[in-house]
Scaffold this motif. Structure first.
Motif, PDB file in Angstrom:
ATOM      1  N   THR D  83      -7.241   1.891 -13.957  1.00  0.00           N
ATOM      2  CA  THR D  83      -7.633   3.057 -13.157  1.00  0.00           C
ATOM      3  C   THR D  83      -9.095   3.417 -13.396  1.00  0.00           C
ATOM      4  OG1 THR D  83      -5.417   3.865 -13.558  1.00  0.00           O
ATOM      5  CG2 THR D  83      -6.983   5.407 -12.585  1.00  0.00           C
ATOM      6  N   LEU D 117      -3.544   9.629 -11.131  1.00  0.00           N
ATOM      7  CA  LEU D 117      -3.147   8.295 -11.595  1.00  0.00           C
ATOM      8  C   LEU D 117      -3.065   8.258 -13.119  1.00  0.00           C
ATOM      9  CD1 LEU D 117      -5.319   6.329  -9.090  1.00  0.00           C
ATOM     10  CD2 LEU D 117      -2.844   6.202  -9.250  1.00  0.00           C
ATOM     11  N   THR D 136      -0.808  12.248  -6.645  1.00  0.00           N
ATOM     12  CA  THR D 136      -1.677  11.178  -6.162  1.00  0.00           C
ATOM     13  C   THR D 136      -1.583  11.022  -4.660  1.00  0.00           C
ATOM     14  OG1 THR D 136       0.078   9.588  -6.509  1.00  0.00           O
ATOM     15  CG2 THR D 136      -1.494   9.866  -8.294  1.00  0.00           C
ATOM     16  N   MET D 244      -2.874   2.287  -6.690  1.00  0.00           N
ATOM     17  CA  MET D 244      -1.649   3.032  -6.385  1.00  0.00           C
ATOM     18  C   MET D 244      -0.416   2.172  -6.385  1.00  0.00           C
ATOM     19  SD  MET D 244      -2.038   6.095  -3.779  1.00  0.00           S
ATOM     20  CE  MET D 244      -0.382   6.698  -3.936  1.00  0.00           C
TER      21      MET D 244
END
Lengths: 460, 178, 106, 482, 168, 348
Positions: D83, D117, D136, D244
């Motif tokens: 991330t 995230l 998110t 994601m």
């Protein structure tokens, strides 16, 4: 009780204020009344009225929902200062009527027998019939008033028939006494069954659950928006809490006989309302269907047959729902007043023109849809978690419907943020009160969304 | 605008005092007034049974006099009609034929003589104008009727019946005095 | 006066009230004149009153009769408000036809 | 300490919502870099042997047994790295892109996304996990729907409702689990300890699967994905595909498999089959695609399908492979979409058929594209290879036929990837491509970073294994029924 | 004697109630409803509920129905202006009402034992008795009904009054 | 039992007869008094002093042509005067006419029915009385009649409120709804020199009740429903013959009954100071009480006429204004004062 006395007293004062043309001071007086009532609701001084506990008991249940109603009304009052500013003749009357309706709501919430419930419903309803039709020159308002009235009166008839049957079955009108009879199985089953069914039908009319919901979109649509928000919040809160209380106080032991009906009604409300809401072109109608669907979700609390957990669940849900609805109507009222329209297109490009309003509306819609970190999420969460034991399929239906509901709630968000405004020419002016209410409600939604326990722990 | 007479009162819209505005005093006053009238002597008469006495020179229904022989005095000179301010009198003159001397005193007589009682104002000028003392106003009351044409009295009513002569001496005396 | 209680079963009153109630409901459903609809609601309320009164008399319990009293009280207020709304509607539409109440659907 | 990693992007995000002007992107980059730095700092002080480092647990809602509980183990650390490394790259890649008004909101939303995230990966409490999961969704939806292409509103709403629908089922599953926990708590450990009967177990398993399968996406639940990837702005697609989707995979590893290990025996096999069908299906469709973004989208489905298949086999190798493949796929797909974006912006089209000869006019792009593409194809010595290899090995040992079918994906992948490369880079330049400008400094920097990472991880995959191996095998232990 | 009277009154009330629903002329409906109310009032007398009897007469017959009649006359509604539903709808209404009746009666069928006292207090319907209960136990609802009336009054005025601006 | 039943039945018959007789002679009285108030003679031709005039009038009513308008609701048109008459006659059932009499050794009360609800019965039947007027006005199918009917109903409803409120004060004082109790509570003396009549304790209430009674009986100055000058007779414009007679009779009976109620409630009914000390025989006392009671009633009938020929008619808006904005607040005030005094009395 103290709260009722204060509200009624100030209602009369507002009537006089209306007569003596003190229009400027009407809103502050109303707000003062509610603040005082709030103070006295939160303080437990109702010991003064201990002689009447067979009629009336201001217990924590009543207190909790009273606070929700009072806070909602407070916010609506604040909006009213602007909304009714052109109303020369009847501003005081309308405020007073809202206060009287609030008395009815509190009566219902703290009722200890069938009579008080009935009386409370009527005290709540009668001012609302009038408020619904209060825009006398507007056909839509007339129609809303008439429809609301006829439906309300009809539902009252059914309610009373149910109450009569219960009285016949048990010989009691006291909730606790009915409960005792039910426990001891010393009642007439036939009469009881008819009574319970009639009560369910009547209450479903009042909370506008399908298939007894058909009046509510028209009424919501036609009623002046300020009172629509009152109907959607205070009335719903009081009616539902009373429904819950009545059934889970008296008939928990024979829950097997009626939860199926409630389950069907809940499923129908959710499905019908959510599907129909998608096809609406007017925001107010959409909100009406949304309110029907929320009634469906709320019915899950009844099915749980668990008074203790259920009351927290519906308290949180109703608080969340009320806040979000008021927030949405705050924004909508402001836009509607200046554009005179109520379709979804009026929201186009609001994100660019009025950030604050758009953000508020977004938060409200997210909350209604039940997205986490908004109050609506925990409301739904509570309901699902208490109903999951009893009726798993129903909870799944509820979940499916929450997903469907996203579609129409997000239409508003989409319009605000992703679509271009058609009428740049109209510059929206935000009055400070509206902004204040918008900020307060959205803050409330988020705070409840993060810390739901503050609502519940306030009372239990 | 100036009033022609000074009898008119200025309307006053002054605010009433409390005691006036509840009208109670006024009502009681009114009731006192009415109850006073309740016990007052009644001003009406039980008319056909009881009649009000009239003054000596009362002027009622006319009569056309005959002389003592029973001949009509009127010669249809028309002076009464001329004198009548209300123009209530009409007549048609005629020549006396042979053999009618016992009926009419002079050579000329009124073949028709009508008085419209609805027009007549009972002023008595015809009486004064008459040179032959033929027409007199009596104290008889003109009786009511339902049709207007019944009030046009012809000779059949006006001319004095010989069997029931009317004594006009009282009025004559009065006239003579004048 | 109390001989009714001895000779007539409570069932009679239950059925009588139910029938009257259903006639009221039927009236609400089939009539279009708002005044008549309102009257039929009153009929419904009256059937309930009768039922309450009967139960109350048979049980010798005053609560039922007081309930009836309050129903009457409420009915009076309701009718006043209802007729006011009705007159207002009549002023605007020159009709009391319930089925004309569909402007909002469009 | 973990909380700071959460708060950093949140604070920057909120700050960005407030400011106006051109400084926004710099601040956003700065913010993401600070977060990355902090993440690396955490990595340096992170103690491998402990189950959860930086463990923090606060009571949140006592009545409901909801705690604010976060912690970092190996798997989490990998995901955090993914991330926090990708976010600055994505931000950097957008520097020339976003011209519409309220830039600041765009960056704020990206950072909000990063916050969410990080939260998803760090949370150790069911409801907390669910909340971050949903958080998110909101920013990415806004990003896609505001800055997306045509039809964006409809497509993104579909995406939103789809994923929201799935996650609601996850919520239901969580609630169900919660009600069966001995001490009524949503804590990770408590949920592990929940005793379920057969149908209940399957229900939980199924509801989790629904949520994660939609997110990943696995075969019949993938329909939202290609449209969304195509319509979204490039940065949105990068976020979606790069990070994601790993949420879904992570969810399967952390939340789904260990919760109800017994259920695997009943339905796990079907999930493997679904995933493998997905691989082949997506690959075949990808071969037929002419729209470059759409093609990459389908390739993503294929790759994720492979990871999914590996996970559902419950083989240790596959799980290790999945961990590294998550990181690798993230890097590769971000690179691929960035290249697609560069091409699209210059040619104003996504159609492969009209391209050709770009390599001649833009050699730098061609080279970098080649590196990233090879990584995606899983050529040895690129980052894709170790992951794919381990996954395939795992699947093969689960069932040879499954392994064989899954293995075709490598070949198919090579086919469509090389086809893309050939059609776009090679051949003669045409009217459209002859004025193709080579990459700018900014683009070059971004692609370079990605390419270097492709190569570094390809040469030295142990960098990741060292971090993740212990905890992944720990989780796997839980996931296998005793 | 009085039981026969009860049945007769019941018959009258059902018959007049049906006439209320099916009369074409609204004024007739009102008049029939008045009769229904009177027959119900008669039942109250037979049940020895004297207070209810007189309240029924004063409130329903004396006030509410007069109000109805008043409004009907004020709006001058009669047979000609009476809106009629299509026969189909009427039939549906009748069927629906009938079904409701049948289902309720079905549910009530063979009403089981109701716990009734042997010798109920026959004096409970007297004014004095009810008054005592009303002003002791029921004083709260009694007071609350004043709010109801106040709001009803204010509302009726608010709604019913013509605004001075309406003239134009 | 037998004796009582026969007594009650004969009482009913006698009271009906008396009511009708009084109503008949009230018409005569009205004309005579009207004349006297206006310094006239009044009817004098029929019989001595015109005493046979009511009979002549009745005969005339009977023999006049009975006309029913073609467009009227025939049944209701006929029903209306009957209702008016019926309700008027029924109201007298609860009035106690005099003290108990002893007939054949049995003590009998001279009251048709001593209902528990007493005075409420009167109020109830008064409020029903309006139906006669309303139905009559409506069924005539004449706009004047309709207006009369509408006026009548609104007037009746409006004034019933104040009437009920002023009666409530009495009920509070007496503690009973029964008219017998109310009457019997008015024996003795008040403040030493006045008879213990409610009128002295409730002057305001009496005034209110009186005004409302005028309005309820549609008597001048509240005779808007039938005002000749505006509505050509109002609700009975289209009526002729005995049907008109019934309406007129009903009005006079109402007047009689309301006078009786006023006398009962406020003026001690059949009581008169020192009456029961002077007469010891119960039947004689009853006769004397009866006479006293009727004397009071006649006074009020006279008052009705007196007022009619004194005060001009109200305008419609004035009527409503008076009813709602003046009488009701005063009645409430009176009620509150009475309540306060009653409470204070307990403390002192």
């Amino acid at each position: 009780m103290v709260a009722i006395i204060i509200l009624a007293f100030f209602g009369v004062i507002l009537l006089f204020a209306g007569i003596f043309d003190m229009r400027k001071s009407i809103m502050p007086i109303g707000v003062l009344a509610i603040l005082m009532a709030l103070v006295f609701t939160l303080q437990d001084i109702d010991g003064l009225f201990n002689d009447y506990t067979n009629m009336f008991l201001f217990d924590t249940f009543a207190r909790a929902f009273t606070v929700v109603c009072l806070v909602s009304t407070l916010l609506i009052f604040l909006l009213g200062g602007e909304f009714l500013k052109d109303d020369i003749h009847h501003k005081g009357d309308k405020y007073a009527l809202m206060l009287f309706a609030l008395c009815g709501a509190i009566t219902m919430l703290s009722a200890q027998n069938l009579l008080m419930i009935f009386l409370g419903i009527e005290i709540l309803s009668i001012p609302l019939y009038i408020l619904a039709g209060s825009q006398k020159d507007d056909m839509h308002s007339n129609e809303a008033g008439m429809k609301y009235f006829l439906m309300g009166a009809f539902a009252t008839g059914i309610l009373l028939f149910g109450m009569a049957m219960i009285y016949g079955a048990t010989g009691q009108i006291q909730l606790s006494a009915i409960w005792t009879n039910v426990i001891a199985d010393s009642y007439n089953h036939n009469l009881m069954n008819v009574g319970i069914i009639m009560l369910i039908v009547a209450f479903c009319f009042k909370i506008s659950a399908a298939p007894f919901h058909f009046w509510s979109p028209d009424v919501y649509d036609g009623t002046p928006t300020l009172f629509t928000s009152f109907m959607a919040t205070v009335v719903k809160t009081a009616a539902f809490a009373t429904f819950f209380k009545l059934f889970l106080t008296c008939f928990t032991e024979i829950g097997g006989q009626w939860t199926t009906i409630i389950a069907v009604i809940a499923a129908l409300s959710m499905v019908l309302a959510n599907v129909t809401a998608i096809y609406q072109r007017s925001f107010k109608r959409m909100m009406a269907y949304s309110s029907i669907s929320h009634a469906g979700y709320l019915l899950l609390a009844l099915i749980s047959l668990n008074f203790k957990e259920g009351q927290s669940a519906i308290l949180l849900y109703l608080a969340a729902y009320s806040m979000a609805t008021i927030a949405a109507f705050t924004v909508f009222t402001m836009i509607q007043q200046q554009t005179g329209r109520s379709d979804f297109e009026v929201f186009n490009g609001l994100g660019k023109r009025k950030r604050l309003l758009a953000v508020t509306m977004t938060i409200a819609m997210l909350s209604l849809a039940g997205i986490p970190l908004t109050a609506g999420f925990f409301g739904k969460y509570y309901l699902f978690s208490i109903a999951i034991h009893q009726y798993m399929p129903l909870v799944i239906i509820a979940i499916l419907n929450s997903a469907i509901s996203i579609y129409y709630y997000f239409r508003v968000i989409v319009a605000m943020w992703f679509k271009e405004s058609e009428h740049h020419a109209i510059s929206l002016e935000t009055s400070p009160i509206y902004s204040m209410v918008a900020i307060v409600t959205s803050m409330a939604i988020i705070v409840i969304g993060i810390l739901p326990s503050i609502v519940i722990e306030l009372f239990w | 605008m100036q009033s022609l007479t000074n009898r008119s009162k200025i309307v006053s819209n002054k605010k009433m005092t409390f005691s006036e505005s509840i009208y109670l005093v006024a009502i009681l006053k009114g009731m006192f007034i009415t109850i006073q009238h309740f016990f007052k002597k009644k001003v009406t008469l039980d008319y056909p049974k009881m009649k009000k006495p009239v003054v000596a020179n009362y002027r009622g229904q006319h009569i056309l006099k005959r002389d003592d022989q029973g001949a009509e005095r009127c010669t249809a000179c028309g002076l009464c009609a001329v004198a009548c301010p209300a123009e209530a009198i009409t007549m048609v003159a005629a020549e006396r034929k042979k053999g009618e001397e016992n009926l009419y005193r002079e050579e000329k007589y009124a073949s028709m003589y009508e008085i419209n009682m609805l027009r007549c104002i009972f002023c008595g000028l015809c009486e004064e104008a008459c040179p032959k003392e033929a027409i007199f106003l009596t104290d008889m009351i003109v009786s009511p009727d339902q049709q207007r044409d019944k009030f046009i009295y012809g000779k059949d009513i006006l001319v004095e019946k010989m069997e029931k002569r009317y004594d006009t001496s009282k009025r004559q005396k009065h006239l003579l005095e004048k | 006066m109390t001989e009714v209680l001895k000779h007539v079963s409570i069932d009679y009153y239950i059925y009588l009230s139910t029938i009257l109630f259903c006639i009221g409901v039927m009236g609400v459903l089939i009539r279009r004149n708002a005044i008549i609809v309102l009257m039929c609601v009153e009929l419904m309320l009256n059937s309930v009153n009768l039922l309450f009164a009967a139960f109350s008399a048979y049980r010798g319990d005053a609560n039922g009769q007081l309930f009836v009293f309050f129903i009457m009280v409420v009915a009076a207020a309701e009718v006043a408000v209802g007729l006011a709304i009705l007159v207002m509607m009549y002023r605007n539409t020159k009709s009391v036809d319930v089925s004309l109440l569909d402007k909002l659907k469009h | 300490m973990g909380i700071i990693l959460l708060l950093l992007p949140l604070l920057f995000s909120l700050f960005l919502f407030g400011i106006k002007g051109k400084t926004a992107k710099t601040i956003a980059l700065l913010g993401s870099l600070i977060t990355l730095g902090f993440n690396l700092f955490l990595l340096s002080i992170w103690k491998q042997n402990e189950a959860y480092d930086f463990y923090e647990n606060y009571t949140w809602i006592h009545d409901l047994g909801i705690n604010f509980c976060i912690g970092v183990d190996g798997l989490t650390m990998v995901m955090l790295l993914l991330t926090n490394i990708l976010t600055p790259i994505i931000i950097l890649s957008s520097f020339n892109n976003i011209e519409k008004p309220y830039q600041n909101s765009f960056y704020a939303l990206i950072l909000l996304m990063q916050f969410g995230l990080n939260g998803v990966f760090m949370s150790l409490d069911g409801i907390l996990f669910y909340m971050f999961w949903e958080i998110t969704l909101i920013p990415i939806w806004f990003i896609c729907a505001i800055w997306g292409g045509e039809n964006r509103i409809k497509v993104t709403l579909k995406f939103f409702i789809y994923t929201f629908f799935g996650s609601l089922f996850m919520l239901l599953g969580l609630i169900y689990l919660y009600l069966h926990t001995p001490d009524h708590s949503f804590h990770y450990d408590a949920l592990y300890a929940a005793q379920l009967d057969g149908p209940g177990m399957l229900f939980v398993y199924g509801s989790f699967f629904l949520a994660f399968a939609i997110k990943m996406p696995i075969f019949p639940f993938h329909t939202w994905q290609p449209d969304t990837y195509t319509t979204s702005p490039t940065q949105g697609t990068m976020l979606l595909s790069g990070i994601m989707l790993k949420m879904g995979i992570y969810g399967v590893m952390r939340w789904m498999m260990p919760m109800t290990p017994e259920a695997w025996a009943h339905v796990g096999h079907w999930f493997v089959i679904l995933a493998i069908i997905g691989i082949v299906y997506a690959s075949l469709i990808a071969i037929r695609q002419h729209n470059i973004k759409r093609l990459f989208a389908y390739s993503s489905i294929a790759h994720v399908g492979m990871i999914g298949a590996g996970l559902f086999t419950l083989q240790a190798d596959a799980w290790q492979g999945a961990t590294i493949q998550m990181l690798a796929h993230g890097i590769n797909i971000v690179g691929l979409f960035y290249v697609a974006d560069i091409i699209e912006k210059r040619l104003k089209t996504n159609d492969l058929k009209v391209m050709g000869g770009i390599a001649k006019v833009a050699p730098k792009l061609a080279v970098l594209f080649m590196v990233i593409m090879l990584g995606s194809v899983a050529v040895p010595l690129t980052n894709g290879f170790p992951g794919e290899f381990l996954l395939l090995k795992g699947i093969f040992s689960y069932h040879p036929i499954a392994g064989a079918i899954a293995g075709t994906s490598i070949i198919l992948c090579a086919v469509y990837m090389l086809r893309v490369y050939q059609l776009s880079m090679f051949g003669e330049t045409n009217d459209l491509t002859k004025n193709f400008e080579d990459v700018s400094t900014l683009e070059f920097t971004v692609l370079c970073i990605l390419a270097i990472m492709v190569l570094v991880l390809g040469f030295y995959p142990n960098l990741i294994f060292e971090i993740s191996a212990t905890s992944v095998s720990n989780i796997l232990m839980h996931s296998i029924a005793q | 004697m009085s039981e026969i009277l009860t049945y007769i009154l019941g018959g009258i009330s059902i018959a007049t109630a049906l006439l209320v629903v099916f009369s074409k002329n609204p004024v007739h409906s009102v008049l029939y409803l008045i009769l229904t109310f009177f027959s119900i009032a008669g039942q109250y007398i037979l049940l020895n509920a004297q207070f209810l009897f007189i309240v029924q007469v004063i409130v329903y017959s004396g006030a509410i129905m007069v109000l109805f009649l008043f409004v009907l006359m004020l709006l001058n509604l009669n047979k000609d202006t009476e809106p009629q539903k299509e026969n189909m709808f009427k039939l549906m209404g009748v069927v629906a009402g009938g079904l409701l009746l049948v289902s309720i009666v079905g549910m009530l069928k063979g009403i089981g034992h109701i716990n009734l006292p042997e010798n109920p207090d026959s004096q409970i319907g007297m004014v004095k008795n009810l008054g005592l209960v009303l002003f002791s136990d029921y004083v709260v609802p009694f007071e609350l009904s004043s709010i109801l009336f106040l709001s009803g009054m204010v509302g009726a005025v608010l709604i019913g009054k013509k605004e001075s601006t309406d003239i134009n | 039992m037998e004796v009582e039943l026969i007594f009650k039945i004969s009482l009913v018959i006698v009271m009906f007869a008396i009511s009708l007789g009084i109503a008949a002679y009230a018409t005569y009285g009205e004309r005579k008094f009207a004349a006297w108030f206006q310094d006239r003679m009044g009817p004098s031709n029929a019989g001595p002093w015109g005493l046979l005039q009511p009979l002549a009038d009745g005969g005339k009513m009977f023999f006049k042509e009975d006309f029913i308008p073609a467009a009227s609701e025939k049944f209701l048109f006929i029903l209306a005067p009957c209702i008016a008459m019926l309700t008027a006659l029924m109201t007298s059932a609860v009035i106690p006419w005099t003290t108990d009499v002893v007939v054949m050794g049995q003590i009998l009360s001279v009251q048709v029915a001593d209902l528990d609800i007493g005075i409420l019965y009167v109020l109830g039947f008064v409020s029903i009385g309006v139906y006669g007027i309303m139905i009559g006005g409506w069924s005539s199918n004449n706009k004047y009649s309709l207006m009369g009917a509408v006026r009548a109903s609104s007037q009746m409803i409006s004034y019933e409120l104040a009437m009920g409120l002023s009666l409530l004060a009495i009920i509070i004082m007496t503690g009973s709804l029964g008219l017998r109790e109310i009457v019997d509570g008015q024996t003795g003396s008040f403040l030493g020199f006045l008879p213990n009549w409610n009128v002295f304790k409730q002057p305001l209430g009496f005034l209110l009740f009186l005004i409302c009674a005028f309005a309820e009986t549609n008597r001048a100055p509240f005779d808007l429903p039938e005002c000749e000058t505006e509505l050509v007779g109002g609700y009975h414009t289209e009526y002729s013959s005995m049907k008109l007679g019934f309406f007129l009779f009903a009005e006079y009976i109402n007047m009689f009954i309301s006078s009786a109620v006023i006398a009962t409630v406020y003026f001690g009914g059949y009581h008169f100071p020192y009456l029961n000390r002077m007469i010891s025989d119960p039947n004689m006392l009853a006769a004397a009480g009866f006479a006293v009671f009727f004397a009071k009633i006649f006074f009020f009938i006279f008052l009705y006429m007196w007022v009619r020929w004194t005060l001009p008619r109200f305008r419609y808006d004035q009527l409503m204004h008076l009813g709602w904005k003046t009488l009701i607040p005063i009645a409430v005030l009176n009620l509150l004062l009475t309540g306060a005094v009653m409470i204070l009395k307990d403390y002192i």
